[in-house]
Scaffold this motif. Structure first.
Motif, PDB file in Angstrom:
ATOM      1  N   PRO A   1       0.849  -1.196   0.000  1.00  0.00           N
ATOM      2  CA  PRO A   1       0.000   0.000   0.000  1.00  0.00           C
ATOM      3  C   PRO A   1       0.881   1.240   0.000  1.00  0.00           C
ATOM      4  CG  PRO A   1       0.196  -0.820   2.228  1.00  0.00           C
ATOM      5  CD  PRO A   1       0.955  -1.781   1.342  1.00  0.00           C
ATOM      6  N   THR A   2       0.490   2.258  -0.729  1.00  0.00           N
ATOM      7  CA  THR A   2       1.298   3.479  -0.779  1.00  0.00           C
ATOM      8  C   THR A   2       0.446   4.726  -0.675  1.00  0.00           C
ATOM      9  OG1 THR A   2       1.243   3.526  -3.209  1.00  0.00           O
ATOM     10  CG2 THR A   2       3.139   2.426  -2.184  1.00  0.00           C
ATOM     11  N   LEU A   3       1.065   5.757  -0.163  1.00  0.00           N
ATOM     12  CA  LEU A   3       0.549   7.120  -0.189  1.00  0.00           C
ATOM     13  C   LEU A   3       1.761   8.029  -0.037  1.00  0.00           C
ATOM     14  CD1 LEU A   3      -1.870   9.028  -0.358  1.00  0.00           C
ATOM     15  CD2 LEU A   3      -1.982   8.963   2.146  1.00  0.00           C
ATOM     16  N   ASN A   4       2.151   8.661  -1.125  1.00  0.00           N
ATOM     17  CA  ASN A   4       3.314   9.549  -1.149  1.00  0.00           C
ATOM     18  C   ASN A   4       4.586   8.840  -0.658  1.00  0.00           C
ATOM     19  OD1 ASN A   4       1.732  11.693  -2.129  1.00  0.00           O
ATOM     20  ND2 ASN A   4       1.045  12.144  -0.056  1.00  0.00           N
ATOM     21  N   GLU A   5       4.887   7.714  -1.279  1.00  0.00           N
ATOM     22  CA  GLU A   5       6.053   6.900  -0.905  1.00  0.00           C
ATOM     23  C   GLU A   5       7.163   6.940  -1.953  1.00  0.00           C
ATOM     24  OE1 GLU A   5       6.554   5.578   1.911  1.00  0.00           O
ATOM     25  OE2 GLU A   5       4.585   5.338   2.827  1.00  0.00           O
ATOM     26  N   GLU A   6       7.166   7.952  -2.786  1.00  0.00           N
ATOM     27  CA  GLU A   6       8.160   8.068  -3.858  1.00  0.00           C
ATOM     28  C   GLU A   6       9.581   7.840  -3.355  1.00  0.00           C
ATOM     29  OE1 GLU A   6       9.889  11.591  -6.798  1.00  0.00           O
ATOM     30  OE2 GLU A   6       8.300  12.043  -5.385  1.00  0.00           O
ATOM     31  N   ALA A   7       9.943   8.418  -2.233  1.00  0.00           N
ATOM     32  CA  ALA A   7      11.323   8.358  -1.738  1.00  0.00           C
ATOM     33  C   ALA A   7      11.702   6.982  -1.200  1.00  0.00           C
ATOM     34  CB  ALA A   7      11.531   9.404  -0.639  1.00  0.00           C
TER      35      ALA A   7
ATOM     36  N   SER B   1      -1.545   9.261  -4.141  1.00  0.00           N
ATOM     37  CA  SER B   1      -0.290   9.993  -3.945  1.00  0.00           C
ATOM     38  C   SER B   1      -0.237  11.264  -4.777  1.00  0.00           C
ATOM     39  CB  SER B   1       0.901   9.104  -4.328  1.00  0.00           C
ATOM     40  OG  SER B   1       1.034   8.051  -3.410  1.00  0.00           O
ATOM     41  N   GLU B   2       0.381  12.279  -4.201  1.00  0.00           N
ATOM     42  CA  GLU B   2       0.569  13.553  -4.892  1.00  0.00           C
ATOM     43  C   GLU B   2       2.006  13.722  -5.371  1.00  0.00           C
ATOM     44  OE1 GLU B   2      -0.872  16.392  -2.056  1.00  0.00           O
ATOM     45  OE2 GLU B   2      -2.956  15.835  -2.407  1.00  0.00           O
ATOM     46  N   ASP B   3       2.828  12.698  -5.164  1.00  0.00           N
ATOM     47  CA  ASP B   3       4.208  12.721  -5.653  1.00  0.00           C
ATOM     48  C   ASP B   3       4.322  11.706  -6.801  1.00  0.00           C
ATOM     49  OD1 ASP B   3       4.184  10.246  -4.416  1.00  0.00           O
ATOM     50  OD2 ASP B   3       5.712  10.736  -2.927  1.00  0.00           O
ATOM     51  N   ASP B   4       5.516  11.240  -7.089  1.00  0.00           N
ATOM     52  CA  ASP B   4       5.725  10.317  -8.213  1.00  0.00           C
ATOM     53  C   ASP B   4       5.714   8.846  -7.804  1.00  0.00           C
ATOM     54  OD1 ASP B   4       5.801  12.181 -10.267  1.00  0.00           O
ATOM     55  OD2 ASP B   4       7.948  12.573  -9.984  1.00  0.00           O
ATOM     56  N   THR B   5       4.991   8.501  -6.750  1.00  0.00           N
ATOM     57  CA  THR B   5       4.921   7.115  -6.292  1.00  0.00           C
ATOM     58  C   THR B   5       4.468   6.176  -7.402  1.00  0.00           C
ATOM     59  OG1 THR B   5       4.491   7.760  -4.010  1.00  0.00           O
ATOM     60  CG2 THR B   5       3.795   5.548  -4.658  1.00  0.00           C
ATOM     61  N   VAL B   6       3.409   6.523  -8.106  1.00  0.00           N
ATOM     62  CA  VAL B   6       2.870   5.653  -9.156  1.00  0.00           C
ATOM     63  C   VAL B   6       3.900   5.454 -10.270  1.00  0.00           C
ATOM     64  CG1 VAL B   6       1.081   5.461 -10.933  1.00  0.00           C
ATOM     65  CG2 VAL B   6       0.455   6.128  -8.605  1.00  0.00           C
ATOM     66  N   ALA B   7       4.585   6.504 -10.661  1.00  0.00           N
ATOM     67  CA  ALA B   7       5.615   6.393 -11.699  1.00  0.00           C
ATOM     68  C   ALA B   7       6.761   5.503 -11.228  1.00  0.00           C
ATOM     69  CB  ALA B   7       6.138   7.773 -12.082  1.00  0.00           C
ATOM     70  N   VAL B   8       7.176   5.647  -9.970  1.00  0.00           N
ATOM     71  CA  VAL B   8       8.239   4.794  -9.423  1.00  0.00           C
ATOM     72  C   VAL B   8       7.787   3.332  -9.425  1.00  0.00           C
ATOM     73  CG1 VAL B   8       9.532   4.244  -7.309  1.00  0.00           C
ATOM     74  CG2 VAL B   8       9.286   6.619  -8.037  1.00  0.00           C
ATOM     75  N   ALA B   9       6.545   3.086  -9.030  1.00  0.00           N
ATOM     76  CA  ALA B   9       6.016   1.720  -9.008  1.00  0.00           C
ATOM     77  C   ALA B   9       6.023   1.102 -10.401  1.00  0.00           C
ATOM     78  CB  ALA B   9       4.603   1.721  -8.429  1.00  0.00           C
ATOM     79  N   ARG B  10       5.521   1.837 -11.371  1.00  0.00           N
ATOM     80  CA  ARG B  10       5.477   1.317 -12.743  1.00  0.00           C
ATOM     81  C   ARG B  10       6.881   1.104 -13.301  1.00  0.00           C
ATOM     82  NH1 ARG B  10       0.347   4.861 -13.848  1.00  0.00           N
ATOM     83  NH2 ARG B  10      -1.236   3.259 -13.508  1.00  0.00           N
ATOM     84  N   ALA B  11       7.787   2.034 -13.028  1.00  0.00           N
ATOM     85  CA  ALA B  11       9.167   1.895 -13.497  1.00  0.00           C
ATOM     86  C   ALA B  11       9.832   0.670 -12.865  1.00  0.00           C
ATOM     87  CB  ALA B  11       9.970   3.154 -13.178  1.00  0.00           C
TER      88      ALA B  11
ATOM     89  N   VAL C   1      -0.067  -1.436 -10.790  1.00  0.00           N
ATOM     90  CA  VAL C   1      -0.556  -0.370  -9.919  1.00  0.00           C
ATOM     91  C   VAL C   1      -2.081  -0.363  -9.913  1.00  0.00           C
ATOM     92  CG1 VAL C   1      -0.625   2.124  -9.516  1.00  0.00           C
ATOM     93  CG2 VAL C   1       1.499   1.040 -10.309  1.00  0.00           C
ATOM     94  N   LEU C   2      -2.637  -0.388  -8.710  1.00  0.00           N
ATOM     95  CA  LEU C   2      -4.069  -0.156  -8.503  1.00  0.00           C
ATOM     96  C   LEU C   2      -4.184   1.199  -7.841  1.00  0.00           C
ATOM     97  CD1 LEU C   2      -5.333  -3.448  -6.816  1.00  0.00           C
ATOM     98  CD2 LEU C   2      -5.592  -2.778  -9.197  1.00  0.00           C
ATOM     99  N   GLU C   3      -5.120   1.999  -8.265  1.00  0.00           N
ATOM    100  CA  GLU C   3      -5.345   3.288  -7.623  1.00  0.00           C
ATOM    101  C   GLU C   3      -6.700   3.239  -6.934  1.00  0.00           C
ATOM    102  OE1 GLU C   3      -3.824   6.804  -9.742  1.00  0.00           O
ATOM    103  OE2 GLU C   3      -3.241   5.397 -11.335  1.00  0.00           O
ATOM    104  N   THR C   4      -6.686   3.531  -5.632  1.00  0.00           N
ATOM    105  CA  THR C   4      -7.886   3.456  -4.807  1.00  0.00           C
ATOM    106  C   THR C   4      -7.985   4.736  -3.977  1.00  0.00           C
ATOM    107  OG1 THR C   4      -6.794   2.506  -2.863  1.00  0.00           O
ATOM    108  CG2 THR C   4      -7.562   0.952  -4.565  1.00  0.00           C
ATOM    109  N   PRO C   5      -9.115   4.941  -3.336  1.00  0.00           N
ATOM    110  CA  PRO C   5      -9.178   6.025  -2.352  1.00  0.00           C
ATOM    111  C   PRO C   5      -8.217   5.710  -1.203  1.00  0.00           C
ATOM    112  CG  PRO C   5     -11.379   5.300  -2.958  1.00  0.00           C
ATOM    113  CD  PRO C   5     -10.414   4.311  -3.543  1.00  0.00           C
ATOM    114  N   PRO C   6      -7.769   6.724  -0.461  1.00  0.00           N
ATOM    115  CA  PRO C   6      -6.856   6.465   0.653  1.00  0.00           C
ATOM    116  C   PRO C   6      -7.526   5.665   1.757  1.00  0.00           C
ATOM    117  CG  PRO C   6      -7.528   8.770   0.621  1.00  0.00           C
ATOM    118  CD  PRO C   6      -8.080   8.134  -0.614  1.00  0.00           C
TER     119      PRO C   6
END
Length: 178
Positions: free
Chosen positions: A4-10, A36-46, A51-56
């Motif tokens: 599970p992620t929420l703004n976990e890019e780093a 997420s409001e950062d690049d978490t999804v992009a990092v996950a895909r890379a 990636v599943l996107e859900t409400p928090p």
């Protein structure tokens, strides 16, 4: 594997790199992002994750990921966790001998030097010994069958880790430490 992620890019990249080194032990990684409001999804895909996107809401995210993940066993981990080769060996060993009614978690360990980190680790070991409570940061390895029988994670925003362990205990066998 469900993360599970929420703004976990780093933090997510480190875990994904660890998982890539584990080879065939990890057949898929499902990152369930809660907006997420950062690049978490992009990092996950890379990193090769689905990636599943859900409400928090971590409980709902974990439940969605648990229902999406394929395979007979699911490992749930938080994005700030790291897996070593010793962790991979522990997972392999558990899977070789475990029944589908058992579930496992890792020992709680922090990457904090000195007394404070050891004090927190000791506190968690006591919490676990006395009350059987484990943190979501300790990971959870469970068979798909047991996870389904137990109803998965409760859709709670906090303490979902305690709720799922209670459900698993009610429907399965013993909890094991990896």
């Amino acid at each position: 594997m469900v993360v599970p992620t929420l703004n976990e890019e780093a933090r997510l990249g480190g875990l994904l790199a660890d998982l890539a080194r584990l080879g065939t032990l990890v057949r898929e990684v499902v990152v369930v992002d809660g907006g997420s409001e950062d690049d978490t999804v992009a990092v996950a895909r890379a990193g090769g994750a689905t990636v599943l996107e859900t409400p928090p809401g971590r409980g709902a995210q974990l439940l969605a990921g648990g229902h999406t993940a394929a395979g007979d066993w699911i490992l749930f981990l938080h994005a700030d966790c790291r897996l070593t080769s010793a962790a991979a060996d522990a997972i392999r060993s558990f899977l070789e001998r475990a029944s589908r009614s058992e579930f496992a978690h890792f020992e709680f360990s922090l990457d904090l030097p000195g007394f404070f980190g050891r004090f927190i680790e000791l506190g968690q070991r006591l919490r676990e010994s006395l009350f059987g409570l484990v943190y979501g940061d300790q990971g959870l390895l469970v068979s798909r069958a047991l996870y389904g029988r137990a109803g998965g994670h409760p859709e709670w925003n906090v303490m979902e880790d305690i709720g799922v362990v209670d459900r698993l205990r009610a429907h399965g066998g013993p909890r094991m430490r990896l």
